[in-house]
Write a protein that holds these residues in place. Structure first.
Motif, PDB file in Angstrom:
ATOM      1  N   TYR A  47      16.943   1.342 -77.748  1.00  0.00           N
ATOM      2  CA  TYR A  47      15.698   2.086 -77.590  1.00  0.00           C
ATOM      3  C   TYR A  47      15.041   2.329 -78.940  1.00  0.00           C
ATOM      4  O   TYR A  47      15.727   2.490 -79.948  1.00  0.00           O
ATOM      5  N   GLU A  48      13.723   2.392 -78.931  1.00  0.00           N
ATOM      6  CA  GLU A  48      12.941   2.879 -80.070  1.00  0.00           C
ATOM      7  C   GLU A  48      12.064   3.992 -79.531  1.00  0.00           C
ATOM      8  O   GLU A  48      11.299   3.788 -78.591  1.00  0.00           O
ATOM      9  N   GLY A  49      12.232   5.204 -80.084  1.00  0.00           N
ATOM     10  CA  GLY A  49      11.452   6.346 -79.633  1.00  0.00           C
ATOM     11  C   GLY A  49      12.044   7.043 -78.419  1.00  0.00           C
ATOM     12  O   GLY A  49      11.402   7.909 -77.827  1.00  0.00           O
ATOM     13  N   ILE A  50      13.263   6.675 -78.056  1.00  0.00           N
ATOM     14  CA  ILE A  50      13.982   7.282 -76.929  1.00  0.00           C
ATOM     15  C   ILE A  50      15.377   7.613 -77.443  1.00  0.00           C
ATOM     16  O   ILE A  50      16.014   6.759 -78.072  1.00  0.00           O
ATOM     17  N   ASN A 146       7.257  -1.905 -73.672  1.00  0.00           N
ATOM     18  CA  ASN A 146       6.679  -0.639 -74.104  1.00  0.00           C
ATOM     19  C   ASN A 146       6.592   0.280 -72.892  1.00  0.00           C
ATOM     20  O   ASN A 146       6.140  -0.137 -71.821  1.00  0.00           O
ATOM     21  N   ASN A 148       6.324   4.675 -71.513  1.00  0.00           N
ATOM     22  CA  ASN A 148       5.926   6.038 -71.826  1.00  0.00           C
ATOM     23  C   ASN A 148       7.172   6.907 -71.695  1.00  0.00           C
ATOM     24  O   ASN A 148       7.794   6.940 -70.640  1.00  0.00           O
ATOM     25  N   LYS A 152       4.877   9.903 -74.985  1.00  0.00           N
ATOM     26  CA  LYS A 152       4.695   9.069 -76.181  1.00  0.00           C
ATOM     27  C   LYS A 152       5.089   7.635 -75.865  1.00  0.00           C
ATOM     28  O   LYS A 152       5.919   7.384 -74.995  1.00  0.00           O
ATOM     29  N   THR A 153       4.499   6.700 -76.610  1.00  0.00           N
ATOM     30  CA  THR A 153       4.865   5.293 -76.448  1.00  0.00           C
ATOM     31  C   THR A 153       6.213   5.049 -77.102  1.00  0.00           C
ATOM     32  O   THR A 153       6.444   5.443 -78.243  1.00  0.00           O
ATOM     33  N   ALA A 154       7.094   4.423 -76.363  1.00  0.00           N
ATOM     34  CA  ALA A 154       8.429   4.068 -76.844  1.00  0.00           C
ATOM     35  C   ALA A 154       8.707   2.630 -76.391  1.00  0.00           C
ATOM     36  O   ALA A 154       7.893   2.024 -75.696  1.00  0.00           O
ATOM     37  N   SER A 155       9.845   2.094 -76.805  1.00  0.00           N
ATOM     38  CA  SER A 155      10.186   0.721 -76.447  1.00  0.00           C
ATOM     39  C   SER A 155      11.632   0.608 -76.009  1.00  0.00           C
ATOM     40  O   SER A 155      12.500   1.318 -76.519  1.00  0.00           O
TER      41      SER A 155
END
Length: 163
Positions: A47-50, A146, A148, A152-155
């Motif tokens: 994960y990126e942003g999670i 990508n 939500n 926020k946008t995460a991947s």
């Protein structure tokens, strides 16, 4: 003579740039169906942003971690493929899902997409599907979705290895 020198200089410059920008061995950056078709094993999800310990459901199916070890069959010629979940981790249930997959371009980005197929329903009648950037295909393949997460946008990044 001046045109010949300019042409030689241009060709030399192209050759230098071409070798300095060559892709890693075994990686296809010009991704086409030939590079994607085949049998794959999903070996990693990150994960990126999670937060890493978050429970994230993917493909409206199961927790993302249940997909680690899943088998993906992506045949050529728009034939129906499938994925099979076999994880016995807590909360994971074995399952097989028929799919139809596609590759498309959005600008310079290659997108991998698939739709779930259910008994008696044709792919053209399935409106919902999943679309992810395919950033690499060769001996391994990488998808980037990508999403939500908490506004926020995460991947979610999926890594598959060719079988």
């Amino acid at each position: 003579m001046k045109n010949l020198s300019f042409a030689a200089l241009f060709l030399a410059l192209v050759a230098i740039l071409g070798t300095s920008c060559s892709p890693k061995q075994g990686v296809t950056t010009n991704i086409n169906k030939g590079a994607v078709k085949g049998n794959w094993v999903l070996t990693d999800i990150r994960y990126e942003g999670i937060p890493e310990n978050a429970k994230v459901t993917v493909f409206d199916e199961a927790n993302a971690k249940c997909f680690i070890g899943s088998q993906w069959v992506l045949p050529d010629n728009n034939a129906n493929g499938s994925y099979t979940l076999s994880s016995t981790a807590d909360g994971c249930s074995p399952a097989t899902q028929k799919i139809v997959w596609t590759l498309s371009k959005q600008g310079n980005v290659t997108m991998f997409g698939f739709k779930k197929l259910y008994s008696g329903v044709k792919a053209k009648n399935v409106a919902d599907g999943y679309l992810m950037e395919c950033t690499e295909a060769g001996s391994s393949m990488t998808w980037r979705a990508n999403v939500n997460f908490e506004g926020k946008t995460a991947s979610i990044i999926y890594t598959l290895q060719r079988k």
